[in-house]
Design a protein around this motif. Structure first.
Motif, PDB file in Angstrom:
ATOM      1  N   THR A 188       0.806  -1.221   0.000  1.00  0.00           N
ATOM      2  CA  THR A 188       0.000   0.000   0.000  1.00  0.00           C
ATOM      3  C   THR A 188       0.840   1.272   0.000  1.00  0.00           C
ATOM      4  N   GLU A 189       2.164   1.133  -0.123  1.00  0.00           N
ATOM      5  CA  GLU A 189       3.023   2.317  -0.121  1.00  0.00           C
ATOM      6  C   GLU A 189       2.650   3.288  -1.232  1.00  0.00           C
ATOM      7  N   GLY A 190       2.241   2.756  -2.369  1.00  0.00           N
ATOM      8  CA  GLY A 190       1.888   3.605  -3.490  1.00  0.00           C
ATOM      9  C   GLY A 190       0.500   4.189  -3.395  1.00  0.00           C
ATOM     10  N   GLN A 191      -0.207   3.934  -2.312  1.00  0.00           N
ATOM     11  CA  GLN A 191      -1.571   4.423  -2.146  1.00  0.00           C
ATOM     12  C   GLN A 191      -1.635   5.599  -1.173  1.00  0.00           C
ATOM     13  N   GLY A 192      -0.547   6.343  -1.067  1.00  0.00           N
ATOM     14  CA  GLY A 192      -0.557   7.546  -0.248  1.00  0.00           C
ATOM     15  C   GLY A 192      -0.584   7.282   1.239  1.00  0.00           C
ATOM     16  N   LEU A 193      -0.053   6.128   1.658  1.00  0.00           N
ATOM     17  CA  LEU A 193      -0.076   5.779   3.076  1.00  0.00           C
ATOM     18  C   LEU A 193       0.745   6.766   3.901  1.00  0.00           C
ATOM     19  N   LYS A 194       1.923   7.107   3.409  1.00  0.00           N
ATOM     20  CA  LYS A 194       2.769   8.059   4.123  1.00  0.00           C
ATOM     21  C   LYS A 194       2.088   9.419   4.223  1.00  0.00           C
ATOM     22  N   GLU A 195       1.411   9.825   3.152  1.00  0.00           N
ATOM     23  CA  GLU A 195       0.762  11.130   3.127  1.00  0.00           C
ATOM     24  C   GLU A 195      -0.345  11.243   4.172  1.00  0.00           C
ATOM     25  N   ILE A 196      -1.205  10.224   4.254  1.00  0.00           N
ATOM     26  CA  ILE A 196      -2.320  10.313   5.199  1.00  0.00           C
ATOM     27  C   ILE A 196      -1.840  10.191   6.644  1.00  0.00           C
ATOM     28  N   MET A 197      -0.788   9.421   6.873  1.00  0.00           N
ATOM     29  CA  MET A 197      -0.226   9.329   8.219  1.00  0.00           C
ATOM     30  C   MET A 197       0.355  10.678   8.639  1.00  0.00           C
ATOM     31  N   THR A 198       1.041  11.346   7.722  1.00  0.00           N
ATOM     32  CA  THR A 198       1.626  12.657   8.019  1.00  0.00           C
ATOM     33  C   THR A 198       0.539  13.690   8.273  1.00  0.00           C
ATOM     34  N   LEU A 199      -0.490  13.708   7.436  1.00  0.00           N
ATOM     35  CA  LEU A 199      -1.598  14.644   7.621  1.00  0.00           C
ATOM     36  C   LEU A 199      -2.273  14.439   8.972  1.00  0.00           C
ATOM     37  N   THR A 200      -2.482  13.181   9.335  1.00  0.00           N
ATOM     38  CA  THR A 200      -3.167  12.861  10.588  1.00  0.00           C
ATOM     39  C   THR A 200      -2.345  13.303  11.791  1.00  0.00           C
ATOM     40  N   ARG A 201      -1.055  13.042  11.769  1.00  0.00           N
ATOM     41  CA  ARG A 201      -0.193  13.439  12.885  1.00  0.00           C
ATOM     42  C   ARG A 201      -0.134  14.961  13.038  1.00  0.00           C
ATOM     43  N   LYS A 202       0.019  15.659  11.932  1.00  0.00           N
ATOM     44  CA  LYS A 202       0.077  17.120  11.986  1.00  0.00           C
ATOM     45  C   LYS A 202      -1.231  17.695  12.525  1.00  0.00           C
ATOM     46  N   PHE A 203      -2.347  17.132  12.078  1.00  0.00           N
ATOM     47  CA  PHE A 203      -3.649  17.605  12.540  1.00  0.00           C
ATOM     48  C   PHE A 203      -3.808  17.364  14.040  1.00  0.00           C
ATOM     49  N   ALA A 204      -3.420  16.176  14.495  1.00  0.00           N
ATOM     50  CA  ALA A 204      -3.555  15.836  15.910  1.00  0.00           C
ATOM     51  C   ALA A 204      -2.697  16.756  16.782  1.00  0.00           C
TER      52      ALA A 204
END
Length: 207
Positions: A62-78
């Motif tokens: 799932t690396e090519g499915q934006g997994l890193k991007e959504i994890m980064t967005l979630t952490r920054k938001f939190a």
């Protein structure tokens, strides 16, 4: 579909008269009778979310499915909104990357009022929408639900229904199991066994 189940269903007007919804796909079924009311269980325990099992996605796949991007967005938001990331550790490795574990959302029960009345949750969904990840990466509802529950809920607000035996397609969960088990098609008899198990099904309140 993934986008709809991630958040669209939570706000669908058809659910306005209800306190909870139970997602149960039309190719799913219970393999043993229920002797309790799952909604009553959540209500009495003050829980917002109920799930049956955890699924495991291969992070490399799932690396090519934006997994890193959504994890980064979630952490920054939190961090920006002072939300705890402690519960998220259950779903990450020691480097903070996804370990592939997710709630299996083909069987889930949600308390609608919690999500509908949560301003920060709506802001989080708006953030994901503006990132276009549902379209560019096909962010799945299992992934987004897991992240949302990890950030917005305390562990005691999440209930694990370990005593419900359940099957969906080639996925099955037997009593007292934690994870979903996978079966190859040749191992499943899709005719007589299905009819036999469904014939024994009884839900509390039925005549």
């Amino acid at each position: 579909m993934c986008r709809f189940y991630s958040h669209g269903l939570l706000f669908h007007p058809a659910l306005n008269p209800y306190d909870y919804y139970w997602r149960f796909d039309d190719d799913s079924y219970l393999t043993h009778p229920l002797d309790f009311d799952p909604f009553e269980t959540l209500d009495k325990q003050g829980c917002v979310y109920g799930y049956r099992s955890l699924m495991r996605e291969d992070p490399k796949r799932t690396e090519g499915q934006g997994l890193k991007e959504i994890m980064t967005l979630t952490r920054k938001f939190a961090r920006k909104n002072r939300l705890s990331l402690k519960h998220l550790r259950r779903f990450t490795d020691w480097l903070g990357r996804s370990n592939g574990k997710q709630y299996y959302t083909n069987f889930e029960i949600n308390k609608l009022s919690f999500w509908r009345n949560n301003t920060l949750f709506k802001e989080y969904i708006s953030l994901l929408e503006h990132a276009d990840g549902f379209y560019k990466y096909r962010w799945g509802d299992a992934l987004t639900r897991t992240l949302a529950c990890s950030v917005f809920l305390k562990p005691e607000q999440i209930h694990h229904f370990t005593t419900i035996s359940y099957r969906h397609n080639y996925h099955a969960a037997v009593t007292d199991s934690v994870d979903i088990n996978y079966f190859i098609p040749d191992e499943i008899d899709r005719s007589a066994s299905l009819v036999q198990e469904l014939g024994a099904l009884h839900i509390p309140g039925d005549a």
